[in-house]
Design an enzyme around this catalytic site. Structure first.
Site, PDB file in Angstrom:
ATOM      1  CD  GLU A 278       8.334  -2.699   8.215  1.00  0.00           C
ATOM      2  OE1 GLU A 278       7.616  -3.688   7.972  1.00  0.00           O
ATOM      3  OE2 GLU A 278       8.955  -2.081   7.340  1.00  0.00           O
TER       4      GLU A 278
ATOM      5  CB  CYS B  26      10.337  -0.175   2.722  1.00  0.00           C
ATOM      6  SG  CYS B  26      10.986   0.468   1.196  1.00  0.00           S
TER       7      CYS B  26
ATOM      8  CD  GLU C 131      -5.545  -6.172  -0.107  1.00  0.00           C
ATOM      9  OE1 GLU C 131      -4.525  -5.824  -0.738  1.00  0.00           O
ATOM     10  OE2 GLU C 131      -5.612  -7.214   0.582  1.00  0.00           O
ATOM     11  NE  ARG C 132      -3.451  -2.392   3.624  1.00  0.00           N
ATOM     12  CZ  ARG C 132      -2.495  -2.540   4.533  1.00  0.00           C
ATOM     13  NH1 ARG C 132      -2.478  -1.786   5.605  1.00  0.00           N
ATOM     14  NH2 ARG C 132      -1.554  -3.440   4.375  1.00  0.00           N
TER      15      ARG C 132
ATOM     16  CB  SER D 207       4.801  -7.376   5.631  1.00  0.00           C
ATOM     17  OG  SER D 207       3.888  -8.373   5.212  1.00  0.00           O
TER      18      SER D 207
ATOM     19  CE  LYS E 105      -2.931  -8.358  -4.630  1.00  0.00           C
ATOM     20  NZ  LYS E 105      -3.341  -7.357  -3.595  1.00  0.00           N
TER      21      LYS E 105
ATOM     22  CG  PHE F   4      -0.252   0.470   2.497  1.00  0.00           C
ATOM     23  CD1 PHE F   4      -0.143   1.827   2.784  1.00  0.00           C
ATOM     24  CD2 PHE F   4       0.315  -0.430   3.396  1.00  0.00           C
ATOM     25  CE1 PHE F   4       0.498   2.270   3.941  1.00  0.00           C
ATOM     26  CE2 PHE F   4       0.956   0.001   4.548  1.00  0.00           C
ATOM     27  CZ  PHE F   4       1.053   1.357   4.816  1.00  0.00           C
TER      28      PHE F   4
HETATM   29  P1  NAD Z   1       1.573  -6.615   2.960  1.00  0.00           P
HETATM   30  O1  NAD Z   1       2.620  -7.666   3.043  1.00  0.00           O
HETATM   31  O2  NAD Z   1       0.439  -6.675   3.930  1.00  0.00           O
HETATM   32  O3  NAD Z   1       0.874  -6.646   1.505  1.00  0.00           O
HETATM   33  C1  NAD Z   1       1.634  -6.618   0.329  1.00  0.00           C
HETATM   34  C2  NAD Z   1       0.857  -7.318  -0.764  1.00  0.00           C
HETATM   35  O4  NAD Z   1       0.654  -8.682  -0.392  1.00  0.00           O
HETATM   36  C3  NAD Z   1      -0.519  -6.723  -1.022  1.00  0.00           C
HETATM   37  O5  NAD Z   1      -0.741  -6.688  -2.408  1.00  0.00           O
HETATM   38  C4  NAD Z   1      -1.462  -7.685  -0.326  1.00  0.00           C
HETATM   39  O6  NAD Z   1      -2.721  -7.785  -0.961  1.00  0.00           O
HETATM   40  C5  NAD Z   1      -0.725  -9.007  -0.432  1.00  0.00           C
HETATM   41  N1  NAD Z   1      -1.010  -9.899   0.700  1.00  0.00           N
HETATM   42  C6  NAD Z   1      -1.265  -9.527   1.976  1.00  0.00           C
HETATM   43  N2  NAD Z   1      -1.473 -10.619   2.737  1.00  0.00           N
HETATM   44  C7  NAD Z   1      -1.352 -11.693   1.933  1.00  0.00           C
HETATM   45  C8  NAD Z   1      -1.460 -13.104   2.147  1.00  0.00           C
HETATM   46  N3  NAD Z   1      -1.721 -13.623   3.361  1.00  0.00           N
HETATM   47  N4  NAD Z   1      -1.260 -13.916   1.100  1.00  0.00           N
HETATM   48  C9  NAD Z   1      -0.974 -13.407  -0.116  1.00  0.00           C
HETATM   49  N5  NAD Z   1      -0.875 -12.089  -0.376  1.00  0.00           N
HETATM   50  C10 NAD Z   1      -1.060 -11.236   0.636  1.00  0.00           C
HETATM   51  O7  NAD Z   1       2.312  -5.207   3.023  1.00  0.00           O
HETATM   52  P2  NAD Z   1       1.681  -3.758   3.134  1.00  0.00           P
HETATM   53  O8  NAD Z   1       1.148  -3.571   4.503  1.00  0.00           O
HETATM   54  O9  NAD Z   1       0.794  -3.495   1.977  1.00  0.00           O
HETATM   55  O10 NAD Z   1       2.991  -2.860   2.927  1.00  0.00           O
HETATM   56  C11 NAD Z   1       3.849  -2.506   3.968  1.00  0.00           C
HETATM   57  C12 NAD Z   1       5.030  -3.435   4.035  1.00  0.00           C
HETATM   58  O11 NAD Z   1       5.732  -3.425   2.805  1.00  0.00           O
HETATM   59  C13 NAD Z   1       6.044  -3.020   5.082  1.00  0.00           C
HETATM   60  O12 NAD Z   1       6.496  -4.173   5.746  1.00  0.00           O
HETATM   61  C14 NAD Z   1       7.160  -2.391   4.258  1.00  0.00           C
HETATM   62  O13 NAD Z   1       8.439  -2.424   4.845  1.00  0.00           O
HETATM   63  C15 NAD Z   1       7.114  -3.238   3.050  1.00  0.00           C
HETATM   64  N6  NAD Z   1       7.771  -2.581   1.931  1.00  0.00           N
HETATM   65  C16 NAD Z   1       9.004  -3.009   1.593  1.00  0.00           C
HETATM   66  C17 NAD Z   1       9.675  -2.395   0.567  1.00  0.00           C
HETATM   67  C18 NAD Z   1      11.040  -2.854   0.175  1.00  0.00           C
HETATM   68  O14 NAD Z   1      11.512  -2.403  -0.833  1.00  0.00           O
HETATM   69  N7  NAD Z   1      11.691  -3.731   0.898  1.00  0.00           N
HETATM   70  C19 NAD Z   1       9.077  -1.332  -0.118  1.00  0.00           C
HETATM   71  C20 NAD Z   1       7.807  -0.921   0.243  1.00  0.00           C
HETATM   72  C21 NAD Z   1       7.150  -1.567   1.278  1.00  0.00           C
END
Ligand code: NAD
Length: 500
Positions: free
Chosen positions: A385, A281, A176-177, A226, A173, A149
């Site tokens: 985090e 991140c 969704e937020r 994450s 994909k 998101f």
């Molecule tokens: P998230 O892991 O909750 O979601 C990321 C994606 O995974 C979304 O598209 C979501 O729909 C999908 N997803 C969520 N739960 C899932 C599941 N159980 N099974 C399959 N798919 C699933 O992350 P977020 O809250 O949207 O974003 C924040 C996180 O992203 C933080 O941890 C941040 O550090 C990380 N991030 C990392 C970087 C990097 O470059 N390392 C960059 C940006 C964000």
């Protein structure tokens, strides 16, 4: 209520799964839209359209593919404000911050327009008598991106411009937020001349992700999110024979050495810790002042600046930071502050009681900037985090203690050191076990022609994103060895062929 749709074959397509969820405006805490959540069948439709488009797109000369991206780049520049508004309305970040995100994304499109150059292969003449050898990079086929998101435009833009430039078809994909930015970009790609099926958006949650992870025709998955989900994506994707790059969470430290310019360090920390409400991140979430005297002086400089933070909706030009993305996330961040207090840390500036007094915004998901001193490595606020406007201070007495602290963390995305000592800076950049390093630079996000990625639990898979690492990820190499009649041997050979 309007429903945010999918985008398949260059058109918005309403969801048919019967599943959807609300999308909120975090600045007001209200919702007047929902997003469709794709079923496996809808993902299959997108993959089928991508698969049908791939032969022609991969056979299109790289220069022509680059020209489509060049037109897309111009559209993005022209409509950066529109895209930024769509981002802010669902994410909550300030308008200027969203424009910054769009700009960093456009830089990847600029890089991708050099596809004819980076797709040049290698050629070795006369590797054996009369024998030549050449290597080319070919596309993988249908590839997918699953994005978080916090950068609804930039993170997809880390992926698809390079993938498309290399001749792949891409299925996005998004989170969704905040799903709307993806649809705008899809429409603008179509307007730029991208053929039907080359780029699709499937909105959704775990069901859509799992459908992509298990689809035999999806050859590669790029993921950012994450760490637990990154690990799951990597394990499941590779078990299904796919190439996977999965970037995860972070806990980024900034070491402030006794010789650092403290005004510069404090100013840098403000932006790096509280910009985008800490939902980056690459946000700095831990300050590591070396010596107590530096810690005390740094905190004295930070406190008035944190107390003066202007927190408000993106529509208010004066806002330094906006709300958090959802109520649940805001409450989670608050709980971490509670936990830090219970574990014995000192709350120096407390953002938990922040109240938004701008009319119409009282129910937004706001939290004040928070500074916590005397944080120790056994506390959850250091280990986890937090992803919010919370800066922890872990005091260390010398350089080596600072290095040891950083090395003891599971995450290793970004790190920074503030110092005027070239020797210290050089040693730090050399020995630190973190993927992206800043020397007097708080958020060292690599430019598009370099590559982005961390180490340890901040990444699963071998390839960082964009730059040449992106090109390597989205292509497979083929090496051809050629002999022409003038170099032909006439006798049959039964031993292992050697040239030379
Ligand atoms: P998230 O892991 O909750 O979601 C990321 C994606 O995974 C979304 O598209 C979501 O729909 C999908 N997803 C969520 N739960 C899932 C599941 N159980 N099974 C399959 N798919 C699933 O992350 P977020 O809250 O949207 O974003 C924040 C996180 O992203 C933080 O941890 C941040 O550090 C990380 N991030 C990392 C970087 C990097 O470059 N390392 C960059 C940006 C964000």
């Amino acid at each position: 209520m309007t429903e945010i749709a999918h985008f398949i074959n260059n058109a918005r397509v309403a969801g048919t799964s019967g599943r959807s969820q609300p999308v909120f405006n975090p600045a007001t805490g209200t919702s007047d839209t929902t997003v469709a959540l794709a079923s496996t069948a809808e993902v299959d439709t997108a993959v089928a359209s991508a698969l049908a488009a791939w032969p022609a797109w991969s056979a299109t000369p790289a220069l022509r593919r680059a020209r489509v991206l060049d037109r897309f780049k111009t559209i993005l520049w022209d409509r950066a404000d529109q895209l930024a508004e769509a981002i802010s309305a669902e994410h909550g970040k300030t308008h200027d911050d969203a424009v910054g995100e769009v700009t960093r994304g456009i830089e990847v499109v600029e890089f991708a327009t050099s596809a004819p150059s980076f797709l040049k292969g290698e050629f070795s003449e006369n590797v054996g008598t009369g024998v030549d050898s050449h290597m080319i990079r070919q596309s993988l086929g249908v590839v997918a991106g699953i994005t978080p998101f916090n950068f609804p435009a930039m993170v997809p833009l880390w992926m698809f411009p390079v993938a498309l430039a290399c001749g792949n078809c891409f299925i996005l994909k998004p989170s969704e937020r905040d799903p709307s930015a993806s649809l705008l970009m899809a429409e603008w790609l179509a307007e730029a001349g991208l053929p039907d099926g080359v780029f699709s958006v499937v909105q959704g949650d775990k069901e859509a992700v799992d459908a992509l992870l298990h689809h035999p025709k999806v050859k590669a998955i790029s993921f950012v999110g994450s760490t637990p989900i990154a690990q799951y994506i990597h394990q499941t994707g590779t078990a299904n024979g796919k190439r996977v790059q999965a970037l995860g969470g972070a806990k980024n430290h900034m070491v402030i050495m006794p010789d650092a310019d403290l005004d510069m360090a404090a100013g840098a920390l403000m932006g790096a810790a509280f910009g985008s409400a800490g939902e980056r991140c690459m946000a700095i979430s831990v300050a590591v002042p070396v010596t107590d005297a530096v810690a005390d002086a740094l905190i004295a400089k930070l406190v008035p600046q944190i107390e003066a933070l202007k927190i408000g909706p993106s529509t208010d030009k004066a806002s330094d930071m906006g709300p958090l993305v959802t109520k649940q996330h805001r409450d989670k961040v608050k709980n971490y502050i509670d936990a830090g207090e219970a574990e014995g840390a000192t709350i120096v500036v407390d953002g938990r009681d922040f109240k938004q007094d701008k009319q119409g915004y009282a129910d937004g998901y706001y939290l004040g900037g928070t500074l916590i001193d005397n944080v120790t490595p056994d506390m959850s606020i250091w280990k986890d985090e937090i992803f919010g406007p919370v800066l922890s201070v872990v005091r260390r007495q010398n350089y080596q203690e600072a290095i040891d602290l950083i090395h003891s963390h599971d995450y290793a995305n970004g790190v920074a050191v503030f110092t005027r000592d070239g020797d210290v800076a050089r040693a730090f950049s050399n020995e630190i076990e973190v993927g992206m390093v800043g020397i007097n630079v708080p958020i060292p996000v690599p430019m598009a022609f370099h590559s982005f990625g961390g180490w340890k639990a901040s990444i699963f898979g071998d390839h960082h994103m964009h730059g040449m690492e992106g090109v390597r990820f989205y292509t497979r190499i083929k090496t051809t060895t050629t002999r022409w009649p003038s170099g032909m041997r006439t006798a049959s050979e039964f031993v292992m062929p050697t040239l030379g």
